[in-house]
Scaffold this active site. Structure first.
Site, PDB file in Angstrom:
ATOM      1  N   ASP A  88      54.885 -16.790  20.721  1.00 16.16           N
ATOM      2  CA  ASP A  88      55.778 -16.027  19.861  1.00 16.16           C
ATOM      3  C   ASP A  88      57.205 -15.982  20.414  1.00 16.16           C
ATOM      4  OD1 ASP A  88      56.872 -14.206  18.067  1.00 16.16           O
ATOM      5  OD2 ASP A  88      55.921 -12.466  19.010  1.00 16.16           O
ATOM      6  N   SER A  91      59.090 -12.267  20.595  1.00 15.69           N
ATOM      7  CA  SER A  91      58.792 -11.190  21.541  1.00 15.69           C
ATOM      8  C   SER A  91      58.749 -11.797  22.942  1.00 15.69           C
ATOM      9  CB  SER A  91      57.456 -10.512  21.199  1.00 15.69           C
ATOM     10  OG  SER A  91      56.367 -11.409  21.390  1.00 15.69           O
ATOM     11  N   ASN A  93      56.559 -10.410  25.764  1.00 16.04           N
ATOM     12  CA  ASN A  93      55.480  -9.960  26.633  1.00 16.04           C
ATOM     13  C   ASN A  93      54.197 -10.760  26.428  1.00 16.04           C
ATOM     14  OD1 ASN A  93      56.858  -7.518  27.775  1.00 16.04           O
ATOM     15  ND2 ASN A  93      56.908  -6.952  25.613  1.00 16.04           N
ATOM     16  N   TRP A  95      50.127 -10.357  26.530  1.00 15.14           N
ATOM     17  CA  TRP A  95      49.015  -9.408  26.569  1.00 15.14           C
ATOM     18  C   TRP A  95      47.778 -10.035  25.935  1.00 15.14           C
ATOM     19  CZ3 TRP A  95      46.375  -7.888  22.254  1.00 15.14           C
ATOM     20  CH2 TRP A  95      47.016  -8.086  21.021  1.00 15.14           C
ATOM     21  N   TYR A 131      55.128  -4.426  17.071  1.00 13.01           N
ATOM     22  CA  TYR A 131      55.212  -5.679  16.322  1.00 13.01           C
ATOM     23  C   TYR A 131      55.414  -5.362  14.850  1.00 13.01           C
ATOM     24  CZ  TYR A 131      53.518  -7.895  20.574  1.00 13.01           C
ATOM     25  OH  TYR A 131      53.389  -8.331  21.868  1.00 13.01           O
ATOM     26  N   ASP A 272      61.683 -17.608  14.755  1.00 13.76           N
ATOM     27  CA  ASP A 272      60.521 -16.829  15.192  1.00 13.76           C
ATOM     28  C   ASP A 272      59.220 -17.559  14.881  1.00 13.76           C
ATOM     29  OD1 ASP A 272      58.645 -14.944  15.847  1.00 13.76           O
ATOM     30  OD2 ASP A 272      59.436 -13.373  14.545  1.00 13.76           O
ATOM     31  N   THR A 275      56.195 -15.471  13.218  1.00 15.12           N
ATOM     32  CA  THR A 275      56.226 -15.036  11.831  1.00 15.12           C
ATOM     33  C   THR A 275      55.976 -16.249  10.943  1.00 15.12           C
ATOM     34  OG1 THR A 275      57.796 -13.242  12.265  1.00 15.12           O
ATOM     35  CG2 THR A 275      57.640 -14.025  10.008  1.00 15.12           C
TER      36      THR A 275
END
Length: 369
Positions: A88, A91, A93, A95, A131, A272, A275
């Protein structure tokens, strides 16, 4: 300054990660009979995550999100535990679901078990990640992460994931690839860590989304380089206007060969890969739908397949049993200089090979092969 002209028209090999394409989350939720209720009670704003807060080479195959997402496999821990993650650029991070989380969304996906990794260490800091389609809480830990190469990396272990919509995603977690300012403060992004540890030859990565994706092959993400076999012609470079997200200037928006003039005073676009949609600033959505001969119904935009403009915008039309849906969404956030923001998601990017150059703060586009 060079700006991108955006038109709605059909338009050194490194190690890479192959991307897979999953079934549309919208389709899955519709099949389960929960989409209408979700859309009624959740305003999905793809730009929501862009509200600012304070804070060698590897190649990864990928697969595609509320519509489709493209995701690829990474592993975490010793011995490795495998996860499908969304790569992505919207963003920063990393996880994955964890055994700390007991919600249905987590139990429906692969979960990282820190007790089964000999290299895991607990940081103990909790954080909420926002998000466009939902929020979740993570606790930070530290372990080895393998994305073609191995690096030591901080990452988030989910503690709580809402069932809608995370239960219906085909990917397990998210690997953010935007700039460090939108990462959790005080911790390195995966790209920063790979560069620091000498895993990448240069601070660059690139995406290829197949136009005829299958679950087994949806494209590739190449970390540390480009693959000249995946595009034709020359790469056109556009400077990043703000080193937070991959934000670029848009000079004009055209439908077919007709310029709209919507960006005569300047627009911003965020590139992005997290998306699926092309999002349109709220003030332009009415004119956009009118130009297409389209209308909104039940949260979807429908249009006549016999519209004279269909040929010009064919790459953004999704056909289902004679009904076509335009893969666009309204967004409500403006950039810091008050210019309207567009989000260039995968419906746009699969027409182009895209290159993200962190050393020179620019994004490159070339027609996909």
């Amino acid at each position: 300054m060079k700006w991108l002209i955006l038109a709605l028209v059909c338009l050194q090999l490194s190690e890479g990660v192959t991307l897979k394409k999953g079934k549309s989350m919208r389709e899955v939720m519709k099949e389960k009979g929960v989409l209408e209720d979700f859309l009624k009670h959740h305003k999905v704003d793809p730009a929501r995550k862009y509200h600012f807060n304070n804070y060698n080479v590897a190649d990864v195959p990928i697969a595609n999100y509320l519509d489709s997402f493209y995701f690829g496999e990474i592993s975490i821990g010793t011995p490795p535990q495998n996860f499908l993650v969304l790569f992505d650029t919207g963003s920063s991070n990393l996880w994955v679901p964890s055994t700390y989380c007991q919600t249905e969304a987590c139990s429906n996906h692969a979960r990282f078990n820190p007790n089964q990794s000999s290299t895991f260490s607990d940081i103990g800091v909790t954080y909420t990640l926002d998000y466009g389609f939902g929020d979740l809480t993570v606790v930070l830990g530290y372990d080895t992460v393998t994305v073609s190469e191995i690096c030591h990396q901080e990452f988030g272990l989910s503690q709580d994931e809402p069932s809608s919509p995370f239960y219906y995603t085909y990917f397990d977690g998210i690997l953010g690839m935007a700039y460090p300012p939108v990462a959790i403060p005080g911790y390195r992004t995966l790209m920063q860590e790979m560069l620091q540890q000498g895993q990448l030859t240069e601070p660059i990565f690139s995406f290829y989304f197949s136009r005829q994706p299958t679950y087994d092959y949806g494209g590739e993400v190449i970390l540390g380089g480009i693959d000249t076999q995946l595009f034709s012609g020359q790469i056109t470079w556009v400077p990043v206007t703000q080193e937070v997200y991959w934000k670029i200037g848009i000079e004009e928006f055209a439908i077919g060969q007709q310029a709209t003039g919507w960006c005569s005073q300047g627009c911003q676009g965020i590139v992005d890969t997290g998306t699926f949609l092309l999002t349109i600033p709220e003030q332009y959505i009415g004119d956009f739908l009118q130009a297409l001969g389209a209308q909104e119904s039940n949260g979807e935009v429908g249009c006549s397949l016999h519209s004279p403009r269909d040929v010009s915008i064919s790459f953004s039309l999704l056909q289902n049993n004679g009904y076509c849906r335009v893969a666009v969404e309204t967004t409500y956030v403006s950039s810091q200089n008050e210019q309207p923001i567009w989000i260039l998601g995968n419906i746009f990017l699969r027409e182009y090979y895209s290159v993200f150059d962190m050393a020179n703060n620019r994004v490159g586009f070339a027609p996909s092969a």
